[in-house]
Design a protein around this motif. Structure first.
Motif, mmCIF file in Angstrom:
data_model
loop_
_atom_site.group_PDB
_atom_site.id
_atom_site.type_symbol
_atom_site.label_atom_id
_atom_site.label_comp_id
_atom_site.label_asym_id
_atom_site.label_seq_id
_atom_site.Cartn_x
_atom_site.Cartn_y
_atom_site.Cartn_z
ATOM 1 N N VAL A 100 58.116 26.658 56.243
ATOM 2 C CA VAL A 100 58.913 26.697 54.205
ATOM 3 C C VAL A 100 58.227 27.981 53.514
ATOM 4 C CG1 VAL A 100 59.060 25.439 51.903
ATOM 5 C CG2 VAL A 100 59.081 24.363 54.357
ATOM 6 N N VAL A 101 58.913 28.238 53.098
ATOM 7 C CA VAL A 101 58.139 29.121 52.422
ATOM 8 C C VAL A 101 58.462 28.927 51.067
ATOM 9 C CG1 VAL A 101 58.534 31.859 51.577
ATOM 10 C CG2 VAL A 101 58.729 31.294 54.061
ATOM 11 N N ILE A 102 57.302 29.045 49.973
ATOM 12 C CA ILE A 102 57.013 28.849 48.411
ATOM 13 C C ILE A 102 56.839 30.327 47.759
ATOM 14 C CG2 ILE A 102 56.109 27.709 46.941
ATOM 15 C CD1 ILE A 102 54.589 25.935 49.503
ATOM 16 N N ASP A 103 57.706 30.609 46.848
ATOM 17 C CA ASP A 103 57.578 32.157 46.621
ATOM 18 C C ASP A 103 57.117 31.370 44.458
ATOM 19 O OD1 ASP A 103 58.120 34.221 45.631
ATOM 20 O OD2 ASP A 103 59.820 33.896 44.996
ATOM 21 N N PRO A 104 55.895 31.732 44.672
ATOM 22 C CA PRO A 104 55.124 31.305 43.091
ATOM 23 C C PRO A 104 55.812 32.445 42.304
ATOM 24 C CG PRO A 104 53.555 31.533 44.619
ATOM 25 C CD PRO A 104 55.228 31.852 45.468
ATOM 26 N N GLY A 105 56.991 32.540 40.584
ATOM 27 C CA GLY A 105 57.472 33.410 40.241
ATOM 28 C C GLY A 105 56.692 34.392 39.869
ATOM 29 N N HIS A 106 56.831 34.741 39.903
ATOM 30 C CA HIS A 106 56.130 36.359 39.136
ATOM 31 C C HIS A 106 54.614 36.678 39.259
ATOM 32 C CE1 HIS A 106 59.480 35.525 35.970
ATOM 33 N NE2 HIS A 106 59.288 34.977 35.781
ATOM 34 N N ASN A 107 53.417 36.478 38.233
ATOM 35 C CA ASN A 107 52.049 37.596 38.824
ATOM 36 C C ASN A 107 51.868 37.654 38.051
ATOM 37 O OD1 ASN A 107 50.008 39.602 39.658
ATOM 38 N ND2 ASN A 107 50.439 39.869 41.383
ATOM 39 N N PRO A 108 50.300 36.763 37.650
ATOM 40 C CA PRO A 108 49.394 36.842 36.228
ATOM 41 C C PRO A 108 49.003 38.401 35.938
ATOM 42 C CG PRO A 108 48.711 34.984 37.843
ATOM 43 C CD PRO A 108 49.809 36.232 38.644
ATOM 44 N N ASN A 109 49.277 39.325 37.362
ATOM 45 C CA ASN A 109 48.635 40.775 36.425
ATOM 46 C C ASN A 109 50.343 41.329 35.905
ATOM 47 O OD1 ASN A 109 46.216 39.796 36.126
ATOM 48 N ND2 ASN A 109 46.066 40.281 39.070
ATOM 49 N N ASN A 110 51.376 40.941 36.140
ATOM 50 C CA ASN A 110 52.318 42.188 36.161
ATOM 51 C C ASN A 110 52.600 42.647 34.719
ATOM 52 O OD1 ASN A 110 53.753 41.296 38.006
ATOM 53 N ND2 ASN A 110 55.310 40.220 37.530
ATOM 54 N N THR A 168 54.674 34.052 49.084
ATOM 55 C CA THR A 168 55.043 34.898 49.550
ATOM 56 C C THR A 168 54.355 35.961 48.861
ATOM 57 O OG1 THR A 168 56.379 34.629 47.291
ATOM 58 C CG2 THR A 168 57.574 34.991 48.692
ATOM 59 N N TYR A 169 53.049 35.145 47.828
ATOM 60 C CA TYR A 169 51.756 36.038 47.761
ATOM 61 C C TYR A 169 51.113 34.984 47.360
ATOM 62 C CZ TYR A 169 52.129 35.646 42.386
ATOM 63 O OH TYR A 169 51.765 35.168 41.136
ATOM 64 N N ASP A 170 49.302 35.296 47.460
ATOM 65 C CA ASP A 170 48.689 34.393 46.664
ATOM 66 C C ASP A 170 47.507 34.415 46.015
ATOM 67 O OD1 ASP A 170 47.495 32.016 47.012
ATOM 68 O OD2 ASP A 170 46.657 31.612 48.156
ATOM 69 N N ASP A 171 48.212 35.688 44.484
ATOM 70 C CA ASP A 171 47.115 36.237 43.750
ATOM 71 C C ASP A 171 46.440 36.954 44.048
ATOM 72 O OD1 ASP A 171 46.137 36.013 41.108
ATOM 73 O OD2 ASP A 171 44.641 34.672 41.145
ATOM 74 N N ASP A 172 46.080 38.226 45.218
ATOM 75 C CA ASP A 172 46.148 38.540 46.259
ATOM 76 C C ASP A 172 46.633 39.625 46.289
ATOM 77 O OD1 ASP A 172 48.506 37.970 47.497
ATOM 78 O OD2 ASP A 172 47.829 37.444 49.373
ATOM 79 N N ARG A 173 47.383 40.072 45.341
ATOM 80 C CA ARG A 173 47.681 41.508 44.551
ATOM 81 C C ARG A 173 48.408 42.109 43.064
ATOM 82 N NH1 ARG A 173 53.442 41.936 48.133
ATOM 83 N NH2 ARG A 173 53.248 43.891 47.305
ATOM 84 N N PRO A 174 48.327 43.207 42.639
ATOM 85 C CA PRO A 174 48.150 43.193 41.350
ATOM 86 C C PRO A 174 49.097 42.952 40.595
ATOM 87 C CG PRO A 174 48.103 45.445 42.926
ATOM 88 C CD PRO A 174 47.594 44.175 43.804
ATOM 89 N N TYR A 175 50.774 43.602 41.670
ATOM 90 C CA TYR A 175 51.483 43.508 40.537
ATOM 91 C C TYR A 175 52.393 42.462 41.964
ATOM 92 C CZ TYR A 175 52.658 48.225 42.027
ATOM 93 O OH TYR A 175 53.361 48.851 43.063
ATOM 94 N N GLY A 176 53.526 42.245 41.210
ATOM 95 C CA GLY A 176 54.763 41.780 42.101
ATOM 96 C C GLY A 176 54.376 41.006 43.320
ATOM 97 N N PRO A 177 55.139 40.476 44.591
ATOM 98 C CA PRO A 177 55.761 41.129 44.828
ATOM 99 C C PRO A 177 57.081 41.397 44.356
ATOM 100 C CG PRO A 177 55.849 39.564 46.344
ATOM 101 C CD PRO A 177 55.137 39.347 44.983
ATOM 102 N N CYS A 178 57.942 42.745 44.234
ATOM 103 C CA CYS A 178 60.112 42.913 43.971
ATOM 104 C C CYS A 178 60.067 41.731 44.696
ATOM 105 C CB CYS A 178 60.130 44.483 43.889
ATOM 106 S SG CYS A 178 58.875 45.506 43.603
ATOM 107 N N VAL A 179 60.620 41.759 43.907
ATOM 108 C CA VAL A 179 62.103 40.367 44.216
ATOM 109 C C VAL A 179 62.980 40.643 45.396
ATOM 110 C CG1 VAL A 179 63.042 39.918 41.797
ATOM 111 C CG2 VAL A 179 63.595 42.023 43.406
ATOM 112 N N SER A 196 61.700 28.681 44.892
ATOM 113 C CA SER A 196 61.177 29.958 44.009
ATOM 114 C C SER A 196 60.684 28.919 43.337
ATOM 115 C CB SER A 196 62.072 30.653 43.666
ATOM 116 O OG SER A 196 61.116 31.688 42.799
ATOM 117 N N VAL A 197 59.279 28.922 42.765
ATOM 118 C CA VAL A 197 58.951 28.339 41.574
ATOM 119 C C VAL A 197 58.371 29.156 40.022
ATOM 120 C CG1 VAL A 197 57.116 26.556 40.666
ATOM 121 C CG2 VAL A 197 57.570 26.784 42.971
ATOM 122 N N HIS A 198 59.320 28.482 39.140
ATOM 123 C CA HIS A 198 59.304 28.879 37.821
ATOM 124 C C HIS A 198 59.223 28.196 36.684
ATOM 125 C CE1 HIS A 198 60.664 32.914 38.958
ATOM 126 N NE2 HIS A 198 60.987 32.428 40.411
ATOM 127 N N ALA A 199 58.713 28.564 35.422
ATOM 128 C CA ALA A 199 59.257 27.310 34.738
ATOM 129 C C ALA A 199 59.715 28.460 32.931
ATOM 130 C CB ALA A 199 58.237 27.195 34.226
#
Length: 316
Positions: A100-110, A168-179, A196-199
């Motif tokens: 299962v791939v979980i895709d947390p929407g966006h990135n806190p540093n975008n 898809t990422y785990d708060d381990d990159r400065p922005y993204g990933p891209c869609v 893909s998880v969003h609000a």
């Protein structure tokens, strides 16, 4: 779309959504016989959340606490999972062998990297922004913080059932990933399911959740013909079991109270070659929904509902 104050949830429809999901659960289960880019409402020109820049992420006190150990009850489809360690040290369980791939929407540093996330990427049928900032509550709780928290809780629940879980990422990159990269991660993992998880970031008074399904799309690198059917099955199960786990109503502004919406403008869906859906868990701009989204206990229920839907889908 314009908010119509005459539109309100129709409680009598909710049991139908749950019933549809539970009927799907029982199709492959013994003993059941006798007895759902980020997303956002389609009118908003964004790949996820809302097109606005989110306030700098600041989590409410409850957000910083680690996800509690998954609490299951006999009513939950995942409750019967009894994971154990195999001889090779791997966790076994009802989802053993599933990815299962979980895709947390966006990135806190975008919001600190607007030039990078505004870069256009090819989604097959057109070009869109690499990513967006997402939305936030009026108090400044960022959607990207919400999605990471729910994703961590969801990962724990699925791993407890033996699934291999990839973020898809785990708060381990400065922005993204891209869609486009988000879609590629699911494809390369040969995922059995991607969520893909969003609000959402809609108008005050717009409440509830909805699951976004891929539309039939073909163009460039996009071809959803093989995933439309299984993605609808996945999304329907998630929608019904999300209602049951959270008590939340389906969206009163998207999907006609079904909790389901089909879109062809999201790169994360268009470029996927494996079953994939988005879930907008609620509207961060509505005070009543925001009170739920900022509650750690409700986020655990949200993760449980999504996990139940994924588990139901993977078990057939």
């Amino acid at each position: 779309m314009p908010y119509d104050e005459s539109v309100s949830p129709t409680p009598r429809r909710w049991p139908l959504i749950v019933a549809a999901a539970l009927a799907a659960v029982c199709l492959g289960a013994a003993g059941c016989g006798a007895g759902g880019d980020s997303g956002g409402a389609q009118a908003r020109p964004r790949q996820g959340g809302s097109g606005m820049s989110a306030a700098p992420p600041s989590a409410p006190p409850s957000q910083s606490a680690p996800a509690p150990a998954p609490g299951k009850t006999s009513a939950s489809p995942t409750a019967s999972a009894s994971p154990s360690k195999s001889a090779g040290g791997r966790t076994s369980g009802p989802l053993s062998g599933k990815t299962v791939v979980i895709d947390p929407g966006h990135n806190p540093n975008n919001h600190l990297h607007t030039r990078e996330i505004n870069r256009q990427v090819d989604i097959g049928t057109t070009h869109k922004e690499c990513d967006t900032t997402g939305t936030s509550t009026d108090s400044g709780y960022a959607e990207a913080r919400f999605t990471l928290d729910v994703s961590h809780r969801l990962r724990a629940l699925l791993r407890a059932q033996g699934a291999k879980v990839v973020l898809t990422y785990d708060d381990d990159r400065p922005y993204g990933p891209c869609v486009d990269e988000r879609a590629r991660i699911g494809n390369e993992a040969k995922a059995d399911a991607v969520v893909s998880v969003h609000a959402d970031g809609s108008a005050v008074g717009n409440r509830g959740f909805h699951v976004i399904l891929p539309a039939p799309v073909r163009g460039g690198a996009a071809d959803t013909s093989k995933i439309v059917g299984p993605s609808r099955d996945l999304g329907t199960r998630i929608a019904g079991l999300f209602v049951r786990a959270t008590g939340s109503a389906p969206s009163n502004y998207v999907g006609g109270n079904t909790g389901l919406d089909t879109r062809k403008d999201l790169g994360g869906l268009n470029l996927s070659t494996v079953p994939k859906v988005f879930i907008e868990c609620g509207n961060m701009r509505d005070p009543k929904d925001a009170a739920l989204l900022t509650s750690a206990s409700w986020r655990q229920k949200a993760a449980q509902g999504i996990a139940d839907g994924i588990s139901s889908y993977l078990k057939g």
